[in-house]
Write an enzyme that holds these catalytic residues in place. Structure first.
Site, PDB file in Angstrom:
ATOM      1  N   LYS A  12      39.985  38.744  46.296  1.00 39.06           N
ATOM      2  CA  LYS A  12      40.497  40.146  45.589  1.00 39.06           C
ATOM      3  C   LYS A  12      39.562  41.338  45.818  1.00 39.06           C
ATOM      4  O   LYS A  12      39.276  41.449  46.994  1.00 39.06           O
ATOM      5  CB  LYS A  12      40.481  39.514  43.955  1.00 39.06           C
ATOM      6  CG  LYS A  12      41.145  37.978  44.001  1.00 39.06           C
ATOM      7  CD  LYS A  12      41.571  37.689  42.393  1.00 39.06           C
ATOM      8  CE  LYS A  12      42.283  36.317  42.714  1.00 39.06           C
ATOM      9  NZ  LYS A  12      42.737  35.893  41.247  1.00 39.06           N
ATOM     10  N   HIS A  96      51.077  37.944  46.029  1.00 39.83           N
ATOM     11  CA  HIS A  96      50.203  37.355  45.130  1.00 39.83           C
ATOM     12  C   HIS A  96      50.754  37.939  43.545  1.00 39.83           C
ATOM     13  O   HIS A  96      51.058  39.183  43.430  1.00 39.83           O
ATOM     14  CB  HIS A  96      48.846  37.610  45.403  1.00 39.83           C
ATOM     15  CG  HIS A  96      48.006  37.027  44.305  1.00 39.83           C
ATOM     16  ND1 HIS A  96      47.511  37.676  42.989  1.00 39.83           N
ATOM     17  CD2 HIS A  96      47.116  35.983  44.654  1.00 39.83           C
ATOM     18  CE1 HIS A  96      46.876  36.885  42.568  1.00 39.83           C
ATOM     19  NE2 HIS A  96      46.492  35.619  43.527  1.00 39.83           N
ATOM     20  N   GLU A  98      49.121  39.049  41.138  1.00 39.69           N
ATOM     21  CA  GLU A  98      48.456  40.427  40.861  1.00 39.69           C
ATOM     22  C   GLU A  98      49.244  41.337  41.356  1.00 39.69           C
ATOM     23  O   GLU A  98      49.329  42.570  40.817  1.00 39.69           O
ATOM     24  CB  GLU A  98      47.083  40.210  40.916  1.00 39.69           C
ATOM     25  CG  GLU A  98      46.308  39.356  39.996  1.00 39.69           C
ATOM     26  CD  GLU A  98      45.190  38.880  40.663  1.00 39.69           C
ATOM     27  OE1 GLU A  98      44.443  39.041  41.807  1.00 39.69           O
ATOM     28  OE2 GLU A  98      44.577  37.540  39.780  1.00 39.69           O
ATOM     29  N   GLU A 168      51.283  29.094  42.891  1.00 39.77           N
ATOM     30  CA  GLU A 168      49.905  29.794  41.679  1.00 39.77           C
ATOM     31  C   GLU A 168      50.464  29.958  40.492  1.00 39.77           C
ATOM     32  O   GLU A 168      50.990  31.092  40.275  1.00 39.77           O
ATOM     33  CB  GLU A 168      49.529  30.910  42.370  1.00 39.77           C
ATOM     34  CG  GLU A 168      48.630  30.585  43.774  1.00 39.77           C
ATOM     35  CD  GLU A 168      47.414  31.790  43.814  1.00 39.77           C
ATOM     36  OE1 GLU A 168      46.332  31.126  44.099  1.00 39.77           O
ATOM     37  OE2 GLU A 168      47.865  33.050  43.864  1.00 39.77           O
ATOM     38  N   GLY A 174      42.540  32.514  37.067  1.00 32.59           N
ATOM     39  CA  GLY A 174      41.394  33.227  36.325  1.00 32.59           C
ATOM     40  C   GLY A 174      41.147  32.831  35.054  1.00 32.59           C
ATOM     41  O   GLY A 174      40.279  33.524  34.317  1.00 32.59           O
ATOM     42  N   SER A 214      42.218  28.505  39.384  1.00 30.25           N
ATOM     43  CA  SER A 214      41.397  27.819  38.690  1.00 30.25           C
ATOM     44  C   SER A 214      40.836  26.678  39.324  1.00 30.25           C
ATOM     45  O   SER A 214      40.606  25.534  38.642  1.00 30.25           O
ATOM     46  CB  SER A 214      41.375  27.577  37.179  1.00 30.25           C
ATOM     47  OG  SER A 214      41.573  28.828  36.484  1.00 30.25           O
TER      48      SER A 214
END
Ligand code: PGA
Length: 250
Positions: A12, A96, A98, A168, A174, A214
């Site tokens: 990241k 992703h 994010e 994911e 996270g 995680s």
């Protein structure tokens, strides 16, 4: 043929070139000697050159965390597939959560990027996954289906060659909340089913599906021992050489 596991580190927006070198000094000999799984490190763009120089003689892959679908052009702040290749990349993470959540990535831009990555010879790692509200509303399967169908749109099995998917679940990224091995395995079989519809059974049977969210040294073994889980996309725990090595060796 059994699918070879792939463990990818997603750094990241962490690590300057100096920090990347420090990380590699701490674990490169062990990582490079590890042959059971394929290992890929995805640093920020500005640390690609430093990582590339250090892993040159090893079989460790390097991935970008994003790219534009056009070859070049007036796209301030963007990076092309050719630029990633020139910086030593073998892989690229696409879609992703994010990027989807904060930077307007959509299923359609993921599709455009996926086509360009495949044409340019990069191995794409396409991320899919549901947010918590979608899981709680019983929409996980619909969301994963939609993300796969749109990402794979108009791509042929012949072209899709090295495609890797990362499941994911956004609620696990996270947060320290990992999907149970069973939740992950169920999602993976659904994704494999979508790949079979798009590219055929043979393709789907050899396509690798990673789990991300995680992943830590203490849950890596249980996740990786699931037949359906072909590796991991590791965020937080990939920033530290000891925890990343422990996951690779789990
Ligand atoms: P995490 O991130 O391991 O820190 O949950 C995974 C990812 O975002 O790829």
């Amino acid at each position: 043929m059994p699918r070879r596991k792939l463990i990818a580190a997603n750094w990241k927006m962490y690590k300057t070139p100096a920090h990347a070198e420090e990380f590699l000094r701490g674990c490169l000999p062990v990582l490079a000697a590890h042959s059971r799984s394929e290992i890929v490190i995805c640093p920020p763009f500005t640390s690609l050159a430093a990582v590339s120089a250090m892993v040159l003689e090893s079989n460790i892959g390097i991935g970008g965390q994003n790219m534009h679908w056009e070859k070049e052009g007036a796209y301030t702040g963007e990076i092309s597939a050719g630029m990633l290749l020139a910086a030593g990349c073998t892989h690229v993470i696409l879609g992703h959560s994010e990027r989807r959540q904060y930077f307007g990535e959509t299923d359609d831009t993921v599709n455009l990027k996926l086509k360009t990555a495949l044409e340019s010879g990069l191995t794409p790692i396409v991320c899919v996954g549901e947010v918590l509200e979608e899981r709680e509303a019983g929409l996980t399967e619909d969301v994963l289906r939609r993300q796969c169908v749109r990402a794979f749109n108009t791509i042929s099995a012949k072209k899709a060659g090295p495609l890797v998917i990362a499941y994911e679940p956004v609620w696990a990224i996270g947060t320290g909340k990992t999907a149970t091995p069973q939740i992950a395995a169920d999602a993976h079989s659904l994704i494999r089913g979508e790949a079979a519809k798009a590219f055929g059974d043979e393709f789907a049977a050899q396509m690798r599906i990673l789990y991300g969210g995680s992943v830590k040294p203490d849950n890596a073994k249980a996740l990786m021992s699931q037949e359906e889980i072909d590796g991991a996309l590791v965020g937080g725990a990939s920033l530290n050489p000891e925890t990343f090595l422990a996951i690779v060796q789990a």
